[in-house]
Design an enzyme around this catalytic site. Structure first.
Site, mmCIF file in Angstrom:
data_model
loop_
_atom_site.group_PDB
_atom_site.id
_atom_site.type_symbol
_atom_site.label_atom_id
_atom_site.label_comp_id
_atom_site.label_asym_id
_atom_site.label_seq_id
_atom_site.Cartn_x
_atom_site.Cartn_y
_atom_site.Cartn_z
ATOM 1 N N HIS A 71 1.097 -1.135 -0.143
ATOM 2 C CA HIS A 71 -0.040 -0.040 0.273
ATOM 3 C C HIS A 71 0.940 1.167 0.064
ATOM 4 C CE1 HIS A 71 -2.729 3.291 1.533
ATOM 5 N NE2 HIS A 71 -1.867 3.483 2.278
ATOM 6 N N ASP B 18 7.485 22.854 -25.280
ATOM 7 C CA ASP B 18 7.467 21.492 -24.693
ATOM 8 C C ASP B 18 8.524 21.497 -23.529
ATOM 9 O OD1 ASP B 18 7.389 18.615 -24.334
ATOM 10 O OD2 ASP B 18 6.518 18.537 -26.320
ATOM 11 N N TRP C 286 7.177 -0.279 4.321
ATOM 12 C CA TRP C 286 7.710 0.269 3.134
ATOM 13 C C TRP C 286 9.006 0.987 3.166
ATOM 14 C CZ3 TRP C 286 8.903 5.741 1.853
ATOM 15 C CH2 TRP C 286 8.827 6.492 3.023
ATOM 16 N N SER D 97 13.424 6.587 -13.114
ATOM 17 C CA SER D 97 12.351 7.310 -13.820
ATOM 18 C C SER D 97 12.202 8.834 -12.875
ATOM 19 C CB SER D 97 10.983 6.673 -13.501
ATOM 20 O OG SER D 97 10.143 7.447 -13.764
ATOM 21 N N SER D 98 12.443 8.857 -11.856
ATOM 22 C CA SER D 98 12.003 10.039 -11.010
ATOM 23 C C SER D 98 13.530 11.016 -11.464
ATOM 24 C CB SER D 98 12.085 10.048 -9.452
ATOM 25 O OG SER D 98 11.454 8.953 -9.040
ATOM 26 N N HIS E 207 13.502 11.497 4.816
ATOM 27 C CA HIS E 207 12.841 12.792 5.077
ATOM 28 C C HIS E 207 12.721 13.920 4.012
ATOM 29 C CE1 HIS E 207 10.798 15.592 7.516
ATOM 30 N NE2 HIS E 207 11.620 16.390 6.934
ATOM 31 N N GLU F 103 12.509 13.112 1.032
ATOM 32 C CA GLU F 103 11.408 12.447 0.296
ATOM 33 C C GLU F 103 9.841 13.078 0.553
ATOM 34 O OE1 GLU F 103 11.039 10.549 -2.309
ATOM 35 O OE2 GLU F 103 8.850 9.937 -2.192
ATOM 36 N N TYR G 231 8.998 15.645 1.785
ATOM 37 C CA TYR G 231 9.110 17.076 1.124
ATOM 38 C C TYR G 231 9.060 17.258 -0.347
ATOM 39 C CZ TYR G 231 9.265 18.915 5.587
ATOM 40 O OH TYR G 231 8.737 19.409 6.870
ATOM 41 N N SER H 140 -0.901 27.551 -4.129
ATOM 42 C CA SER H 140 -0.319 28.731 -4.197
ATOM 43 C C SER H 140 -0.892 29.559 -5.414
ATOM 44 C CB SER H 140 1.089 29.124 -3.917
ATOM 45 O OG SER H 140 1.502 28.619 -2.797
ATOM 46 N N HIS I 3 14.936 12.091 13.197
ATOM 47 C CA HIS I 3 13.723 12.231 14.113
ATOM 48 C C HIS I 3 12.836 10.952 13.991
ATOM 49 C CE1 HIS I 3 11.654 14.969 10.762
ATOM 50 N NE2 HIS I 3 11.497 13.844 10.378
ATOM 51 N N HIS I 4 13.126 10.227 12.807
ATOM 52 C CA HIS I 4 12.463 8.973 12.784
ATOM 53 C C HIS I 4 12.919 7.714 13.461
ATOM 54 C CE1 HIS I 4 9.833 10.380 9.218
ATOM 55 N NE2 HIS I 4 10.954 11.114 8.845
ATOM 56 N N THR J 40 7.540 26.564 7.203
ATOM 57 C CA THR J 40 6.441 26.142 7.047
ATOM 58 C C THR J 40 5.366 27.115 7.483
ATOM 59 O OG1 THR J 40 7.157 23.805 7.181
ATOM 60 C CG2 THR J 40 5.042 23.770 7.033
ATOM 61 N N LYS K 15 4.697 29.879 5.506
ATOM 62 C CA LYS K 15 3.803 29.579 3.954
ATOM 63 C C LYS K 15 2.291 29.604 4.562
ATOM 64 C CE LYS K 15 6.626 26.877 0.804
ATOM 65 N NZ LYS K 15 5.781 27.617 -0.095
ATOM 66 N N ARG L 100 1.347 0.444 15.217
ATOM 67 C CA ARG L 100 1.048 0.253 13.740
ATOM 68 C C ARG L 100 1.361 -1.078 13.457
ATOM 69 N NH1 ARG L 100 5.715 4.328 10.933
ATOM 70 N NH2 ARG L 100 4.581 3.597 8.905
HETATM 71 C C1 HEM Z 1 6.242 20.480 10.319
HETATM 72 C C2 HEM Z 1 6.480 19.317 9.657
HETATM 73 C C3 HEM Z 1 6.568 17.945 10.323
HETATM 74 C C4 HEM Z 1 7.300 17.538 11.362
HETATM 75 C C5 HEM Z 1 7.695 18.332 12.794
HETATM 76 C C6 HEM Z 1 7.367 16.175 11.253
HETATM 77 C C7 HEM Z 1 7.856 15.373 12.156
HETATM 78 C C8 HEM Z 1 7.847 13.929 12.124
HETATM 79 C C9 HEM Z 1 8.304 13.121 12.812
HETATM 80 C C10 HEM Z 1 9.037 13.551 14.381
HETATM 81 C C11 HEM Z 1 8.191 11.662 12.600
HETATM 82 C C12 HEM Z 1 8.613 10.452 13.418
HETATM 83 C C13 HEM Z 1 7.560 9.819 14.128
HETATM 84 C C14 HEM Z 1 7.999 8.579 14.519
HETATM 85 O O1 HEM Z 1 8.153 7.661 13.712
HETATM 86 O O2 HEM Z 1 8.023 8.428 16.029
HETATM 87 C C15 HEM Z 1 7.321 11.953 11.479
HETATM 88 C C16 HEM Z 1 7.006 10.869 10.434
HETATM 89 C C17 HEM Z 1 6.501 11.020 9.434
HETATM 90 N N1 HEM Z 1 6.343 12.021 8.606
HETATM 91 FE FE1 HEM Z 1 6.529 14.005 9.288
HETATM 92 N N2 HEM Z 1 6.855 15.939 9.931
HETATM 93 C C18 HEM Z 1 6.476 17.019 9.596
HETATM 94 C C19 HEM Z 1 5.734 16.963 8.337
HETATM 95 C C20 HEM Z 1 5.626 16.186 7.230
HETATM 96 C C21 HEM Z 1 5.400 16.327 5.865
HETATM 97 C C22 HEM Z 1 4.966 17.495 5.076
HETATM 98 C C23 HEM Z 1 5.193 14.886 5.463
HETATM 99 C C24 HEM Z 1 4.799 14.493 4.110
HETATM 100 C C25 HEM Z 1 4.144 14.946 3.231
HETATM 101 C C26 HEM Z 1 5.324 14.029 6.672
HETATM 102 C C27 HEM Z 1 5.512 12.556 6.397
HETATM 103 C C28 HEM Z 1 5.832 11.879 7.250
HETATM 104 C C29 HEM Z 1 5.920 10.270 7.219
HETATM 105 C C30 HEM Z 1 5.374 9.399 6.194
HETATM 106 C C31 HEM Z 1 6.281 9.742 8.292
HETATM 107 C C32 HEM Z 1 6.163 8.404 8.895
HETATM 108 C C33 HEM Z 1 7.322 7.449 8.226
HETATM 109 C C34 HEM Z 1 7.206 6.198 8.565
HETATM 110 O O3 HEM Z 1 7.653 5.681 9.708
HETATM 111 O O4 HEM Z 1 6.644 5.464 7.817
HETATM 112 N N3 HEM Z 1 5.750 14.687 7.666
HETATM 113 N N4 HEM Z 1 7.111 13.161 10.996
HETATM 114 CU CU CU Z 2 10.943 13.267 8.824
#
Ligand code: HEM
Ligand code: CU
Lengths: 189, 528
Positions: B80, B109, B145, B172-173, B256, B258, B260, B271, B305-306, B331, B334, B453
């Site tokens: 997924h 183009d 994933w 591709s990307s 990370h 990614e 963004y 915008s 932070h992950h 952020t 914006k 999860r």
């Molecule tokens: C203010 C902005 C953001 C902050 C402070 C933030 C912070 C965090 C933190 C600390 C985690 C880790 C949580 C954990 O696993 O314990 C996390 C996970 C995640 N964040 Fe954010 N995030 C922000 C914005 C975004 C944005 C803009 C996206 C995507 C468009 C995003 C997508 C994700 C994803 C996909 C995960 C989970 C990854 C995984 O473990 O599979 N985050 N975020």
């Molecule tokens: Cu992150």
């Protein structure tokens, strides 16, 4: 992919400029691929220098001998594991010691190969709490090299170590953990 | 920016006939056709990934095991996410880039049209390989994933198939990103200086640089996995002296930025939409550009932070906590600018605007839960719980995906020449927004209460929130059939759209007729 090369050549406007940018961008991508690999030694070096991640340090015997013991005791305990695919017994004979900081110590482990095959094992180790790892100095350890065990063979393996005096004040006990893996099969399937 | 540009009818100097059928689509080098292909592909992947999600939610409707076994459940969560990230969101934005960038910068183009064809046609093959992995012994990858080692060192051959697929998606990307950069840097109409570029162009330019910087790092990580699995290396394999935590560092160094990559183009889209329907120019254009650049730069220094719970030293935890919180500053700039653009505007609430306001509101909620996660000691509690799942769906679904839906309604009249059915569009928005919140808001509570999860089963005390979530998910999924219906019926017919479509919108794309002819801007417009 020669198609793509044609893209770059046949377009009418700003051919060489476009060429230039494409070449540079492909180069950046290739460099970043290399950078991914470069992270491996960088990470190693970073952890060794800072002791991050509970990596321990190695020092020479003479240097360890020269260290002055101070009046501070820390409890050191040992744990051990084998990977599930490795048919070895592996346990610490020295379970828990009260260690004086700055003094050389020895800990012994019992290892036995229960299988009917010669197996090469390799041990990894880790100190908890991680911030103490850097101050756990080894002069000798079975974990530095691969260990070959004949079928049914038993051995006692030792590690010689000392705790240096810069060990953070709030560390009163620490644990050294070893895990033996089958070196030929690696983690095994 | 000026509107001085005129549309050019294409037949004057092109007397070749318009290609049809296989020749038109499979061998296309036209940015509009390739954009359409990307968008259709993305929508198809959204449906496929959504179907997997519904399998997950069906199983989680009740505690205990109902329909599928835990191993298959794990395959579902893994595939997924891979399908959504690499199949729906990223190609979707590339589709928008293909369609809109040349129109926005006044180019005939994309700069590298043949490479463009390649970068699209790699994708169906990549995803076929990924999906085929369901049918090999052991089934599809089930590691999540993130493909963490050492679990992925042990998996069956599906892991190898996923690695090959990821390499193809990565290539591709990267090709897509190179195309964007060369187009933007090289093919802008005379007079369009960098600081006159529309924001969608800016956000995509920066996204493209992020892609080129981090996709190869991910390719490196999975290549190391592959050699660990088959060629006796030990990058991540502790048995040979490797380090599993190293994999996480490399993965998140990619991961990370990614996230963004998946949100910056969405920022670009809204915008454009908000000023049109607030009937005011975008507030703080240059601060938007700098905020985008700042976010992109900061995204390289927050990856751990992950990984707060892997046993990093205190100094590391603190650094990554503060760096992560720092990202909220640009952020926030914006969000402030979007809100200020609406402030005292003559607002109207057509479907694209509804989606954009939804994005501003709900994305900000996701940013807030992100901030909570960024607090290291709190993250020890939240990590790997449904709170994280709620967080990233607020930023990814109600951020990236809803922005793309809004963008679709906004530019669909330009693409097809027909107005979509406004009433149905609004219904689609409200169904989506409400069902989305019913699905994901309860997951915050589940996470805070400690539901982990990626498990097929759960403690019965979590039942009620899970049932809300599952009901919401089915509504959300089936509401998207309405989206597909609206798109198809708009392609087929509807009220004729004017060139401007909306009430005095800004941008060169509104100076060409609707539908945009096959060839546009053969002679570049001049921007004053
Ligand atoms: C203010 C902005 C953001 C902050 C402070 C933030 C912070 C965090 C933190 C600390 C985690 C880790 C949580 C954990 O696993 O314990 C996390 C996970 C995640 N964040 Fe954010 N995030 C922000 C914005 C975004 C944005 C803009 C996206 C995507 C468009 C995003 C997508 C994700 C994803 C996909 C995960 C989970 C990854 C995984 O473990 O599979 N985050 N975020
Ligand atoms: Cu992150």
């Amino acid at each position: 992919m020669s198609e793509i090369a044609r893209d770059v050549k046949t377009d009418m406007s700003g051919v060489s400029e476009k060429n230039n940018i494409v070449v540079k961008l492909v180069l950046i991508a290739a460099l970043m691929f290399g950078f991914g690999y470069a992270l491996v030694p960088l990470y190693e070096a970073f952890c060794r220098v800072t002791g991050f991640g509970g990596k321990t340090d190695i020092i020479e015997e003479a240097k360890a001998q020269a260290a002055v013991a101070i009046d501070r005791n820390v409890e050191v305990s040992f744990t051990s594991h084998t990977h599930s695919s490795l048919p070895w017994d592996f346990k610490p004979l020295t379970k828990l010691t009260d260690v004086r900081v700055g003094e050389i110590q020895e800990a012994t482990f019992y290892v036995k190969n229960n299988s009917d095959q010669t197996i090469t094992g390799m041990a990894t180790f880790n100190v908890t709490p991680p911030r103490a790892g850097f101050h756990f100095k080894k002069t000798e350890c079975f974990c530095f090299t691969k260990q070959v065990m004949q079928p049914g063979e038993e051995q006692e393996m030792t590690v010689r170590y000392m705790l240096d005096s810069e060990l953070p004040d709030d560390v009163h006990e620490l644990t050294l953990s070893y895990t033996f893996f089958d070196n030929a099969k690696h983690a095994g399937q | 920016m000026s509107h001085a540009a005129t549309a050019h009818d294409h037949h004057d100097d092109h007397d070749h006939p318009m290609p049809t059928g296989f020749k038109r689509w499979a061998m296309s080098t036209n940015h509009k056709d390739i954009g359409t292909l990307y968008l259709i592909f993305s929508l198809a992947m959204l449906m496929l990934g959504g179907a997997f999600a519904l399998v997950i939610r069906a199983e989680l409707f009740q505690p205990g095991l109902q329909y599928i076994d835990p191993h298959f459940f794990n395959q579902m969560t893994t595939v997924h996410a891979l399908v959504m990230v690499f199949g729906a969101v990223m190609p979707g934005f590339v589709g928008f880039a293909n369609w809109m960038l040349p129109l926005m910068v006044g180019a005939p183009d994309m700069a590298l049209p043949r490479m463009n064809n390649w970068s699209f046609w790699i994708l169906p093959f990549a995803f076929s390989i990924l999906i085929l992995s369901f049918f090999v012994p052991g089934g599809a990858p089930a590691s999540g994933w993130t493909l963490y080692a050492p679990l992925t060192i042990q998996g069956g051959m599906s892991v190898d198939m996923a690695i090959v697929a990821i390499h193809m998606m990565g290539i591709s990307s990267i090709m897509g990103a190179i195309n964007v950069i060369v187009t933007v840097l090289n093919m802008r109409a005379p007079g369009m200086t960098l600081m006159k570029m529309p924001l969608f162009v800016w956000t995509w330019l920066i996204t493209a640089f992020l892609l080129i910087a981090v996709m190869p790092v991910f390719a490196g990580a999975v290549t190391m996995l592959l050699t660990d699995r088959h060629f006796g290396t030990a990058f991540f394999n502790p048995a040979g002296g490797g380090d599993p935590v190293l994999y996480q560092h490399i993965f998140w160094f990619f991961g990370h930025p990614e996230v963004y990559i998946m949100i910056l183009p969405a920022f670009g889209i809204i915008s454009h939409i908000i000023p049109t329907f607030a009937r005011k120019p975008l507030f703080g254009y240059s601060s938007m550009v700098f905020a985008t650049a700042a976010i992109a730069f900061l995204s390289f220094i927050v990856w751990a932070h992950h990984m707060f719970t892997v046993g990093m030293p205190l100094q590391g935890e603190l650094f990554f906590m503060y760096a992560t919180m720092l990202i909220s500053v640009p952020t926030g700039v914006k969000v402030f600018n979007w809100v200020t653009t609406m402030w005292r505007g003559s607002m109207s609430f057509e479907t694209p605007m509804l989606f954009s306001i939804g994005v501003v509101f709900l994305f900000t909620l996701g940013g807030l839960s992100g901030l909570m996660l960024a607090i290291t000691p709190a993250d020890f509690q939240y990590h790997d719980t449904y709170f994280v799942v709620a967080h990233f769906h607020y930023v990814l679904f109600s951020g990236a995906v809803m922005a793309m839906m809004g963008g679709t309604y906004y530019w669909l009249p330009k693409w097809t020449g027909h107005m979509y059915n406004e009433r149905l569009g609004k219904i689609h928005f409200w169904l989506t927004a409400i069902a989305f919140n019913v699905t994901f808001f309860p997951q915050h509570f589940l996470g805070l209460a400690g539901m982990p999860r990626r498990y097929a089963d759960y403690n019965p005390i979590f039942t009620e929130f899970n049932q809300w979530s599952s009901i919401g998910a089915f509504c959300l999924g089936f509401s998207q059939l309405l989206f597909i219906y609206i798109i198809i019926s708009t392609v087929r017919g509807g009220k004729k759209a004017t060139a401007e479509v909306w009430d005095n919108p800004e941008g060169l794309e509104w100076t060409v007729p609707s539908p945009a002819p096959f060839h546009t801007f053969d002679t570049p417009p001049t921007v004053k």
